[in-house]
Motif scaffolding. Structure first.
Motif, PDB file in Angstrom:
ATOM      1  N   GLN A 204       0.858  -1.180   0.000  1.00 19.22           N
ATOM      2  CA  GLN A 204       0.000   0.000   0.000  1.00 19.22           C
ATOM      3  C   GLN A 204       0.895   1.231   0.000  1.00 19.22           C
ATOM      4  OE1 GLN A 204      -3.233   0.115   2.855  1.00 19.22           O
ATOM      5  NE2 GLN A 204      -3.439   2.339   2.724  1.00 19.22           N
ATOM      6  N   VAL A 205       0.595   2.192  -0.889  1.00 20.79           N
ATOM      7  CA  VAL A 205       1.412   3.395  -1.046  1.00 20.79           C
ATOM      8  C   VAL A 205       0.545   4.636  -0.814  1.00 20.79           C
ATOM      9  CG1 VAL A 205       2.802   4.775  -2.640  1.00 20.79           C
ATOM     10  CG2 VAL A 205       2.993   2.272  -2.658  1.00 20.79           C
ATOM     11  N   GLY A 206       1.044   5.554  -0.006  1.00 22.11           N
ATOM     12  CA  GLY A 206       0.326   6.799   0.260  1.00 22.11           C
ATOM     13  C   GLY A 206       0.556   7.233   1.694  1.00 22.11           C
ATOM     14  N   THR A 207       0.386   8.517   1.967  1.00 15.99           N
ATOM     15  CA  THR A 207       0.579   9.032   3.317  1.00 15.99           C
ATOM     16  C   THR A 207      -0.142   8.152   4.332  1.00 15.99           C
ATOM     17  OG1 THR A 207       0.710  11.280   2.460  1.00 15.99           O
ATOM     18  CG2 THR A 207       0.295  11.039   4.818  1.00 15.99           C
ATOM     19  N   PRO A 225      -2.454 -15.984   4.751  1.00 17.07           N
ATOM     20  CA  PRO A 225      -1.390 -16.917   5.131  1.00 17.07           C
ATOM     21  C   PRO A 225      -0.229 -16.185   5.798  1.00 17.07           C
ATOM     22  CG  PRO A 225      -2.188 -17.406   2.923  1.00 17.07           C
ATOM     23  CD  PRO A 225      -2.849 -16.127   3.328  1.00 17.07           C
ATOM     24  N   LYS A 226       0.391 -16.847   6.761  1.00 20.14           N
ATOM     25  CA  LYS A 226       1.421 -16.193   7.571  1.00 20.14           C
ATOM     26  C   LYS A 226       2.677 -15.828   6.797  1.00 20.14           C
ATOM     27  CE  LYS A 226       0.085 -17.763  12.177  1.00 20.14           C
ATOM     28  NZ  LYS A 226      -1.323 -17.956  11.808  1.00 20.14           N
ATOM     29  N   ASP A 227       2.841 -16.361   5.595  1.00 18.40           N
ATOM     30  CA  ASP A 227       4.026 -15.995   4.816  1.00 18.40           C
ATOM     31  C   ASP A 227       3.800 -14.710   4.016  1.00 18.40           C
ATOM     32  OD1 ASP A 227       2.194 -17.294   3.049  1.00 18.40           O
ATOM     33  OD2 ASP A 227       3.816 -17.539   1.596  1.00 18.40           O
ATOM     34  N   ILE A 228       2.604 -14.151   4.080  1.00 20.07           N
ATOM     35  CA  ILE A 228       2.318 -12.908   3.376  1.00 20.07           C
ATOM     36  C   ILE A 228       2.526 -11.732   4.316  1.00 20.07           C
ATOM     37  CG2 ILE A 228       0.544 -11.508   2.252  1.00 20.07           C
ATOM     38  CD1 ILE A 228      -0.668 -14.026   1.135  1.00 20.07           C
ATOM     39  N   HIS A 229       3.363 -10.789   3.911  1.00 15.86           N
ATOM     40  CA  HIS A 229       3.649  -9.593   4.686  1.00 15.86           C
ATOM     41  C   HIS A 229       2.912  -8.392   4.079  1.00 15.86           C
ATOM     42  CE1 HIS A 229       7.486 -11.110   6.859  1.00 15.86           C
ATOM     43  NE2 HIS A 229       6.826 -12.147   6.377  1.00 15.86           N
ATOM     44  N   LEU A 230       2.903  -7.287   4.816  1.00 13.87           N
ATOM     45  CA  LEU A 230       2.322  -6.031   4.337  1.00 13.87           C
ATOM     46  C   LEU A 230       3.396  -4.946   4.375  1.00 13.87           C
ATOM     47  CD1 LEU A 230      -0.017  -4.054   3.586  1.00 13.87           C
ATOM     48  CD2 LEU A 230      -0.451  -3.831   6.051  1.00 13.87           C
ATOM     49  N   VAL A 231       3.554  -4.238   3.274  1.00 12.84           N
ATOM     50  CA  VAL A 231       4.494  -3.119   3.192  1.00 12.84           C
ATOM     51  C   VAL A 231       3.693  -1.834   2.988  1.00 12.84           C
ATOM     52  CG1 VAL A 231       6.420  -2.095   1.945  1.00 12.84           C
ATOM     53  CG2 VAL A 231       6.314  -4.583   2.248  1.00 12.84           C
ATOM     54  N   LEU A 232       3.833  -0.909   3.927  1.00 18.44           N
ATOM     55  CA  LEU A 232       3.207   0.405   3.825  1.00 18.44           C
ATOM     56  C   LEU A 232       4.279   1.421   3.465  1.00 18.44           C
ATOM     57  CD1 LEU A 232       0.959   0.409   7.054  1.00 18.44           C
ATOM     58  CD2 LEU A 232       0.320  -0.297   4.737  1.00 18.44           C
ATOM     59  N   HIS A 272       7.078  -3.691  -8.441  1.00 20.06           N
ATOM     60  CA  HIS A 272       7.342  -4.839  -9.310  1.00 20.06           C
ATOM     61  C   HIS A 272       7.403  -6.162  -8.558  1.00 20.06           C
ATOM     62  CE1 HIS A 272       9.150  -2.088 -12.610  1.00 20.06           C
ATOM     63  NE2 HIS A 272       8.010  -2.564 -13.027  1.00 20.06           N
ATOM     64  N   HIS A 273       7.834  -6.132  -7.315  1.00 19.10           N
ATOM     65  CA  HIS A 273       8.047  -7.378  -6.578  1.00 19.10           C
ATOM     66  C   HIS A 273       6.915  -7.713  -5.608  1.00 19.10           C
ATOM     67  CE1 HIS A 273      12.177  -8.267  -7.979  1.00 19.10           C
ATOM     68  NE2 HIS A 273      12.237  -6.953  -8.154  1.00 19.10           N
ATOM     69  N   ALA A 274       5.891  -6.872  -5.535  1.00 21.43           N
ATOM     70  CA  ALA A 274       4.742  -7.169  -4.677  1.00 21.43           C
ATOM     71  C   ALA A 274       3.866  -8.241  -5.319  1.00 21.43           C
ATOM     72  CB  ALA A 274       3.930  -5.902  -4.433  1.00 21.43           C
ATOM     73  N   SER A 275       3.043  -8.875  -4.501  1.00 19.02           N
ATOM     74  CA  SER A 275       2.110  -9.886  -5.007  1.00 19.02           C
ATOM     75  C   SER A 275       0.752  -9.293  -5.339  1.00 19.02           C
ATOM     76  CB  SER A 275       1.934 -10.997  -3.958  1.00 19.02           C
ATOM     77  OG  SER A 275       3.164 -11.646  -3.702  1.00 19.02           O
ATOM     78  N   CYS A 276       0.389  -8.229  -4.623  1.00 19.03           N
ATOM     79  CA  CYS A 276      -0.901  -7.581  -4.840  1.00 19.03           C
ATOM     80  C   CYS A 276      -0.827  -6.179  -4.257  1.00 19.03           C
ATOM     81  CB  CYS A 276      -2.021  -8.395  -4.161  1.00 19.03           C
ATOM     82  SG  CYS A 276      -3.695  -7.769  -4.441  1.00 19.03           S
ATOM     83  N   PHE A 277      -1.606  -5.261  -4.812  1.00 16.35           N
ATOM     84  CA  PHE A 277      -1.666  -3.896  -4.301  1.00 16.35           C
ATOM     85  C   PHE A 277      -3.003  -3.681  -3.612  1.00 16.35           C
ATOM     86  CE2 PHE A 277      -2.376   0.702  -4.589  1.00 16.35           C
ATOM     87  CZ  PHE A 277      -1.179   1.165  -4.073  1.00 16.35           C
ATOM     88  N   VAL A 278      -2.978  -3.059  -2.428  1.00 14.25           N
ATOM     89  CA  VAL A 278      -4.215  -2.772  -1.706  1.00 14.25           C
ATOM     90  C   VAL A 278      -4.311  -1.267  -1.463  1.00 14.25           C
ATOM     91  CG1 VAL A 278      -4.430  -5.027  -0.608  1.00 14.25           C
ATOM     92  CG2 VAL A 278      -3.073  -3.257   0.512  1.00 14.25           C
ATOM     93  N   TYR A 279      -5.542  -0.764  -1.526  1.00 14.39           N
ATOM     94  CA  TYR A 279      -5.752   0.674  -1.351  1.00 14.39           C
ATOM     95  C   TYR A 279      -7.154   0.893  -0.754  1.00 14.39           C
ATOM     96  CZ  TYR A 279      -4.453   5.519  -2.502  1.00 14.39           C
ATOM     97  OH  TYR A 279      -4.081   6.842  -2.451  1.00 14.39           O
TER      98      TYR A 279
END
Length: 372
Positions: A204-207, A225-232, A272-279
């Motif tokens: 997820q990208v944004g303030t 699943p526990k192997d999925i992380h979240l990057v803000l 490019h290396h993310a699996s999915c984008f959330v917003y």
């Protein structure tokens, strides 16, 4: 024709309004070599941002005729600039960030203003009370000065019509232009920034503020699943502590990564290396990060309720900004779709409408409309 532009955000803002202005100017100057594009700013701003404007022969910056500082810069931009526009024989003026100088209508200089959103009216709870009053005054004052409005989404146009009596036939919806730099060749990437983010992550990208609703993304981790992380990725605010507190309380700290100050070179790597984008943002005027994600080959899960369906198109998923379980379920569906490649390809075809020259051509058509 000498076309003047409000360039304060171009030289001051790294994202958002600044990106809109820089991308539009670069696109306009590429297709219009006959007109002069004069960029009016109260000062030179940041060198790194100003240098992103391609100074083609017909593009130049203009500053106050006499040195100003402090509040005088704001006064010049809101009023004093009018004298400079007349002196420079500007034949059309475009306010790129929702404002026009007071009194410009009386000069006879045709005016266009881009309105990005009216979130301060739709959701005043996200702003300080005094700021809301200032923004409201500027909005209604600008309506008095504007010959034509460019709304960056149908959602923004609806809000303009809802909160004012501005003539609908003087509003054009022209989507915000998205630069193509996020579709760069991955072989040239420096992947150092990926260290420690896990093998699979959603992005997820944004303030990192309440309106952007990153807490829903964090809560959705519990159903993934526990192997999925979240990057803000984004500038941190006081809301960030609420997110960190939730992650600690629910044992999600090791799967949450908050990055701020990410460079323009590193951001495409994260896409490019993310699996999915959330917003899951509660309200937006548009949604450039969604388009950037699609350009980089990502499926998107975003929130309903504003303009995000317009930005992402029909092949992505949209869920309530108050339902982390639905967000998680939609992410899992996107990750496991057998037709994932086809979905992404259709989405990339959809966002071509937002890319550079086509948007610039629509803006030029508005200029011609109000000057002929």
């Amino acid at each position: 024709m000498n076309i003047g532009f409000d360039a304060k955000r171009i030289v001051r803002n790294g994202t958002g309004l600044g990106s809109y202005g820089r991308t539009l100017i670069n696109s306009l100057s590429a297709i219009d070599t006959e007109d002069t594009l004069s960029l009016y700013a109260p000062d030179q701003g940041r060198d790194d941002l100003r240098s992103q404007v391609i100074l083609r022969p017909n593009v130049h910056f203009c500053y106050p005729s006499h040195q100003v500082s402090g509040i005088r810069k704001a006064l010049w931009r809101s009023h004093g600039i009018v004298k400079d526009l007349l002196h420079d024989h500007v034949e059309l003026y475009h306010g790129l960030s929702g404002e026009l100088p007071i009194g410009i209508h009386k000069t006879g200089i045709p005016t266009v203003v881009t309105i990005h959103d009216l979130i301060f009216l739709r959701h005043p709870e996200y702003y300080h009370w005094l700021d809301v009053q200032i923004y409201k005054w500027k909005f209604f004052q600008t309506l008095k000065e504007a010959d034509h409005i460019i709304a960056i989404s149908e959602c923004t146009k609806r809000d303009i019509l809802y909160y004012s009596n501005y003539p609908e036939d003087k509003i054009s919806v022209i989507y915000q232009s998205a630069a193509k730099r996020f579709a760069n060749n991955k072989e040239e990437e420096n992947t150092t920034i990926l260290q420690g983010l896990g093998e699979r992550y959603i992005l997820q990208v944004g303030t990192i503020e309440e309106r952007k609703n990153a807490l829903e993304s964090v809560a959705a981790l519990e159903d993934l699943p526990k192997d999925i992380h979240l990057v803000l990725v984004g500038r941190q605010t006081a809301y960030t502590e609420q997110i960190l507190r939730y992650a600690r309380q629910h044992g999600l700290e090791s799967r949450l990564h908050i990055l701020c100050g990410v460079s323009n070179n590193d951001l495409p790597v994260l896409y490019h290396h993310a699996s999915c984008f959330v917003y899951p943002s509660r309200y937006e005027g548009f949604g450039i990060p969604i388009i950037e994600a699609i350009q980089c080959g990502l499926p998107v899960v975003a929130a309903t309720g504003s303009c995000l369906e317009e930005a992402g198109g029909p092949d992505n998923s949209y869920v309530s900004p108050d339902d982390p379980h639905a967000l998680a379920e939609a992410v899992l569906t996107m990750l496991n779709r057998t037709d994932r490649a086809e979905v992404i390809a259709r989405s990339q075809a959809y966002v071509h409408r937002f890319e550079n020259n086509s948007v610039a051509e629509e803006v030029m058509d508005v200029y011609k409309k109000i000057t002929h």
